[in-house]
Design a protein around this motif. Structure first.
Motif, PDB file in Angstrom:
ATOM      1  N   TYR A 173       0.898  -1.219   0.112  1.00 12.82           N
ATOM      2  CA  TYR A 173       0.039  -0.020  -0.033  1.00 12.82           C
ATOM      3  C   TYR A 173       0.999   1.251  -0.005  1.00 12.82           C
ATOM      4  CZ  TYR A 173      -3.621   3.170   1.204  1.00 12.82           C
ATOM      5  OH  TYR A 173      -4.794   4.189   0.996  1.00 12.82           O
ATOM      6  N   SER A 274       3.649   9.310   5.442  1.00 12.08           N
ATOM      7  CA  SER A 274       2.666   8.315   5.476  1.00 12.08           C
ATOM      8  C   SER A 274       2.946   7.269   6.132  1.00 12.08           C
ATOM      9  CB  SER A 274       2.328   7.564   4.037  1.00 12.08           C
ATOM     10  OG  SER A 274       1.624   8.608   3.073  1.00 12.08           O
ATOM     11  N   VAL A 276       1.500   3.386   8.158  1.00 14.07           N
ATOM     12  CA  VAL A 276       0.787   2.310   8.312  1.00 14.07           C
ATOM     13  C   VAL A 276       0.917   1.490   9.600  1.00 14.07           C
ATOM     14  CG1 VAL A 276      -0.123   0.161   7.286  1.00 14.07           C
ATOM     15  CG2 VAL A 276       0.399   2.058   5.862  1.00 14.07           C
ATOM     16  N   ASN A 280      -5.266  -2.947  14.238  1.00 14.07           N
ATOM     17  CA  ASN A 280      -6.681  -2.147  14.266  1.00 14.07           C
ATOM     18  C   ASN A 280      -7.224  -2.393  15.567  1.00 14.07           C
ATOM     19  OD1 ASN A 280      -8.754  -0.742  13.030  1.00 14.07           O
ATOM     20  ND2 ASN A 280      -9.813  -2.551  12.702  1.00 14.07           N
ATOM     21  N   GLU A 285      -8.724   4.552  15.519  1.00 15.43           N
ATOM     22  CA  GLU A 285      -9.781   5.388  15.007  1.00 15.43           C
ATOM     23  C   GLU A 285     -10.242   6.390  15.922  1.00 15.43           C
ATOM     24  OE1 GLU A 285     -13.895   4.185  12.622  1.00 15.43           O
ATOM     25  OE2 GLU A 285     -13.164   2.819  14.116  1.00 15.43           O
ATOM     26  N   THR A 292      -4.315   4.558   9.272  1.00 16.38           N
ATOM     27  CA  THR A 292      -4.337   3.485   8.424  1.00 16.38           C
ATOM     28  C   THR A 292      -3.667   2.164   9.004  1.00 16.38           C
ATOM     29  OG1 THR A 292      -4.457   4.879   6.568  1.00 16.38           O
ATOM     30  CG2 THR A 292      -3.714   2.858   5.995  1.00 16.38           C
ATOM     31  N   THR A 293      -4.111   1.159   9.010  1.00 12.76           N
ATOM     32  CA  THR A 293      -3.510  -0.148   9.662  1.00 12.76           C
ATOM     33  C   THR A 293      -4.174  -1.434   9.109  1.00 12.76           C
ATOM     34  OG1 THR A 293      -3.271  -1.198  11.914  1.00 12.76           O
ATOM     35  CG2 THR A 293      -5.461  -0.213  11.285  1.00 12.76           C
ATOM     36  N   LYS A 331      -8.148   1.134   5.381  1.00 10.78           N
ATOM     37  CA  LYS A 331      -7.397   2.501   4.836  1.00 10.78           C
ATOM     38  C   LYS A 331      -8.380   3.699   5.489  1.00 10.78           C
ATOM     39  CE  LYS A 331      -7.020   0.524   0.085  1.00 10.78           C
ATOM     40  NZ  LYS A 331      -7.285   0.821  -1.195  1.00 10.78           N
ATOM     41  N   ARG A 332      -7.379   4.375   6.008  1.00 16.26           N
ATOM     42  CA  ARG A 332      -8.066   5.664   6.901  1.00 16.26           C
ATOM     43  C   ARG A 332      -7.077   6.960   6.412  1.00 16.26           C
ATOM     44  NH1 ARG A 332      -8.076   2.250  11.874  1.00 16.26           N
ATOM     45  NH2 ARG A 332     -10.177   1.424  11.937  1.00 16.26           N
ATOM     46  N   ASP A 333      -6.797   7.751   7.243  1.00 14.19           N
ATOM     47  CA  ASP A 333      -6.235   8.915   6.819  1.00 14.19           C
ATOM     48  C   ASP A 333      -4.800   9.202   6.878  1.00 14.19           C
ATOM     49  OD1 ASP A 333      -8.853   9.644   6.649  1.00 14.19           O
ATOM     50  OD2 ASP A 333      -8.894  10.319   8.647  1.00 14.19           O
ATOM     51  N   THR A 334      -3.876   8.288   7.299  1.00 16.33           N
ATOM     52  CA  THR A 334      -2.464   8.518   7.530  1.00 16.33           C
ATOM     53  C   THR A 334      -1.838   8.012   6.364  1.00 16.33           C
ATOM     54  OG1 THR A 334      -2.266   6.375   8.635  1.00 16.33           O
ATOM     55  CG2 THR A 334      -2.762   8.448   9.914  1.00 16.33           C
TER      56      THR A 334
END
Length: 334
Positions: A173, A274, A276, A280, A285, A292-293, A331-334
């Motif tokens: 990713y 970025s 990862v 989770n 969150e 993102t994890t 997929k999130r924001d980092t």
């Protein structure tokens, strides 16, 4: 006064043996008698004496669970999965923490053995005690399950995620976002970290961009100090290697530590760097930006370990097996 099994028997006008049979379900009892006994148990709020019941059945109703720490929510979610499976059974859980210390790990397990537990679940077992065959020796006579590590021993069942594939998901990713200078954050004494580092090295070498200085080991990776330790090491890493644009962290606490390092250095996420993480956990969150994890199915890890241990207990520790769970990218924001 505490209600005893004798009180229940007198109230029902049956023998103590009949009440015991209803409680343990080990001998048939007439349905009418069974209903009567259960009603009186509820009315009197009788709680069976666990130790006495264990002596009668000649089997413990306690399960030992050994974890490195409860500071990382990964372990608490695994424990929730174990408890969720056993809560409707006759088994209760005795929890021990090792603080990542191999000697404490042995001490805690020896304590569980002295308590005559029915079996033991070891979450993220230490490498030293695996390699010394300590666990293998114990598992020959006591049912044992590993969580978060594959067991090469025929005496130990195991449940783990496909962390090799999970690491590939994370790094691919980052590569898809045009990152080549990717740092790797890990801790000490864990099969989980070793697997991820192996994949990281392979993938970085595949693109001819492996740099040893991009690997950071923060020591114990699941302690209450993990975030701050990673932040301090992250500040050093990012200050000395300004060409790093991506970070893959072995767990979410480490990833959050890198996020805090970025705040200290005024590095914008994800514009400048970025990140990862892995696991989770709920915290991933809650932070801003959201992390993102890789999702590790922590509750399912715990539940499946309980299923495997129960199978070993019921089959007199004769069989072992492994369960592998899939990971997926969040997929999130980092």
């Amino acid at each position: 006064m505490k209600i005893t099994i004798v009180d229940v028997a007198k109230a029902c006008n049956v023998s103590v043996a009949t009440v015991s049979r209803v409680i343990n379900g080990n001998y048939p009892v007439k349905e009418e008698t069974k209903e009567k006994v259960l009603k009186v148990i509820e009315e009197l709020q009788y709680k069976p004496n666990t130790q006495a019941r264990d002596l009668i059945k000649k089997q413990s109703s306690t399960i030992g669970v050994v974890v490195p720490s409860i500071s990382n929510m990964f372990f608490t979610n695994v424990i929730n999965g174990i408890e969720g499976y056993f809560e409707k059974s006759e088994y209760s859980i005795f929890l021990c923490t090792t603080e990542h210390d191999k000697d404490k790990e042995i001490s805690r397990i020896n304590e569980l053995i002295s308590r005559n537990v029915a079996g033991i679940i070891v979450v993220d077992p230490g490498i030293d005690n695996v390699e010394s065959k300590y666990f293998d020796q114990v598992a020959k006579y006591l049912p044992m399950v590993f969580v978060n590590r594959y067991s090469e021993s025929s005496h130990i069942s195991s449940v783990f995620n496909d962390q090799e594939n999970g690491a590939r998901l994370a790094i691919n990713y980052l590569l898809s976002k045009n990152h080549k200078n990717i740092a790797f954050i890990r801790g000490d004494n864990s099969y989980s970290y070793d697997i991820k580092e192996k994949v990281y090295k392979e993938m970085m070498k595949d693109i001819n961009n492996f740099k040893e200085e991009f690997i950071v080991n923060i020591g114990h990776g699941n302690s209450i100090q993990t975030v701050n330790k990673t932040m301090k090491e992250g500040i050093k890493l990012l200050s000395l290697n300004k060409d790093v644009t991506g970070v893959f962290a072995c767990n979410d606490l480490m990833a959050i530590g890198i996020m805090n390092a970025c705040k200290k250095l005024n590095i914008k996420i994800p514009n400048d760097l970025s990140i990862v993480g892995y696991d989770n956990i709920e915290l991933s969150e809650m932070v801003e930006p959201k992390l993102t994890t890789i999702d590790q199915n922590m509750f399912l890890l715990g539940k499946n370990s309980a299923i495997l241990l129960n199978e070993k207990i019921e089959n007199n520790n004769k069989y072992s097996k492994s369960i592998v769970l899939n990971n997926h990218l969040i997929k999130r924001d980092t």
